[in-house]
Design a protein around this motif. Structure first.
Motif, PDB file in Angstrom:
ATOM      1  N   LEU A  86     -12.288 -36.034  -4.157  1.00 29.17           N
ATOM      2  CA  LEU A  86     -13.379 -34.738  -3.636  1.00 29.17           C
ATOM      3  C   LEU A  86     -12.765 -33.896  -2.280  1.00 29.17           C
ATOM      4  O   LEU A  86     -13.820 -33.435  -2.546  1.00 29.17           O
ATOM      5  CB  LEU A  86     -13.717 -35.740  -2.912  1.00 29.17           C
ATOM      6  N   ASP A  87     -11.700 -34.031  -2.072  1.00 29.54           N
ATOM      7  CA  ASP A  87     -11.024 -33.141  -0.946  1.00 29.54           C
ATOM      8  C   ASP A  87     -10.991 -32.016  -1.920  1.00 29.54           C
ATOM      9  O   ASP A  87     -10.585 -30.801  -1.084  1.00 29.54           O
ATOM     10  CB  ASP A  87     -10.197 -34.272  -0.392  1.00 29.54           C
ATOM     11  N   VAL A  88     -10.216 -31.941  -2.928  1.00 29.96           N
ATOM     12  CA  VAL A  88      -9.995 -30.166  -3.310  1.00 29.96           C
ATOM     13  C   VAL A  88     -10.675 -29.613  -3.792  1.00 29.96           C
ATOM     14  O   VAL A  88     -12.123 -29.631  -4.583  1.00 29.96           O
ATOM     15  CB  VAL A  88      -9.429 -31.459  -4.741  1.00 29.96           C
TER      16      VAL A  88
ATOM     17  N   PHE B 111      -7.082 -27.690  -8.991  1.00 31.84           N
ATOM     18  CA  PHE B 111      -7.837 -28.959  -9.396  1.00 31.84           C
ATOM     19  C   PHE B 111      -7.303 -29.822 -10.340  1.00 31.84           C
ATOM     20  O   PHE B 111      -7.388 -31.149 -10.575  1.00 31.84           O
ATOM     21  CB  PHE B 111      -9.029 -28.246 -10.180  1.00 31.84           C
ATOM     22  N   ASN B 112      -7.304 -29.265 -11.182  1.00 29.88           N
ATOM     23  CA  ASN B 112      -6.102 -30.009 -13.147  1.00 29.88           C
ATOM     24  C   ASN B 112      -4.762 -30.374 -12.199  1.00 29.88           C
ATOM     25  O   ASN B 112      -4.149 -31.990 -12.974  1.00 29.88           O
ATOM     26  CB  ASN B 112      -5.856 -29.331 -13.731  1.00 29.88           C
TER      27      ASN B 112
ATOM     28  N   ASP C  88     -16.482 -39.488 -15.162  1.00 29.77           N
ATOM     29  CA  ASP C  88     -17.210 -39.323 -14.409  1.00 29.77           C
ATOM     30  C   ASP C  88     -16.997 -38.810 -12.860  1.00 29.77           C
ATOM     31  O   ASP C  88     -17.445 -38.110 -13.036  1.00 29.77           O
ATOM     32  CB  ASP C  88     -18.395 -40.184 -14.191  1.00 29.77           C
ATOM     33  N   MET C  89     -16.367 -38.982 -12.462  1.00 29.79           N
ATOM     34  CA  MET C  89     -15.643 -38.833 -10.937  1.00 29.79           C
ATOM     35  C   MET C  89     -14.937 -37.402 -11.230  1.00 29.79           C
ATOM     36  O   MET C  89     -15.319 -36.457 -10.371  1.00 29.79           O
ATOM     37  CB  MET C  89     -15.043 -40.206 -10.453  1.00 29.79           C
TER      38      MET C  89
ATOM     39  N   ALA D  55     -16.179 -34.017  -9.417  1.00 26.46           N
ATOM     40  CA  ALA D  55     -15.658 -33.751  -8.165  1.00 26.46           C
ATOM     41  C   ALA D  55     -15.704 -32.185  -8.310  1.00 26.46           C
ATOM     42  O   ALA D  55     -15.838 -31.537  -7.536  1.00 26.46           O
ATOM     43  CB  ALA D  55     -14.892 -33.985  -7.855  1.00 26.46           C
ATOM     44  N   PHE D  56     -15.155 -32.146  -9.412  1.00 27.09           N
ATOM     45  CA  PHE D  56     -14.992 -30.328 -10.773  1.00 27.09           C
ATOM     46  C   PHE D  56     -17.047 -29.669 -10.117  1.00 27.09           C
ATOM     47  O   PHE D  56     -16.648 -28.607  -9.289  1.00 27.09           O
ATOM     48  CB  PHE D  56     -15.206 -30.500 -11.377  1.00 27.09           C
TER      49      PHE D  56
END
Length: 117
Positions: A77-79, A94-95, A107-108, A112-113
């Motif tokens: 979530l911090d990215v 992100f990846n 799902d997360m 987040a993305f």
């Protein structure tokens, strides 16, 4: 050597698949060690190790501080997308971060993305 547990797991897998007799395991392990681990192995007193389990325990105790620590999945979530960062660069970063964190549900990841793009 980055994570001694990973090193031992990989070594045991190769040794098992290769069908090495147990005495070879000690010699083969020595060949896989580098720098400080190799020096540690060379300095072990004769007769101190009586079994493979003894060696694994001693190796793990000596190099245990190098064990990789698992990251909390919520760190994804911090990215966030940086100012002036292209969408392509963000996706790539992100990846990479998601793979380094590991264990994140699909799902997360999607949530987040969407939130951080």
């Amino acid at each position: 050597m980055s994570d001694p547990s990973d090193h031992l797991l990989n070594f045991v897998a190769v040794g098992g698949v290769s069908g090495w007799a147990l005495p070879y395991w000690f010699h083969m392990l020595a060949l896989t060690l580098t720098r400080a681990a190799r020096e540690w192995f060379k300095k072990l007193p004769d007769g101190q190790i009586k079994s493979w389990d003894d060696l694994v325990v001693m190796f793990s105790q000596h190099f245990g501080q190098q064990k990789k620590h698992t990251r909390d999945t919520s760190e994804v979530l911090d990215v966030v997308r940086r100012d002036n960062e292209s969408i392509e660069d963000f996706i790539s970063r992100f990846n990479d971060e998601s793979l380094n964190i590991g264990g994140i549900s699909q799902d997360m990841l999607r949530g987040a993305f969407r939130k951080n793009v």
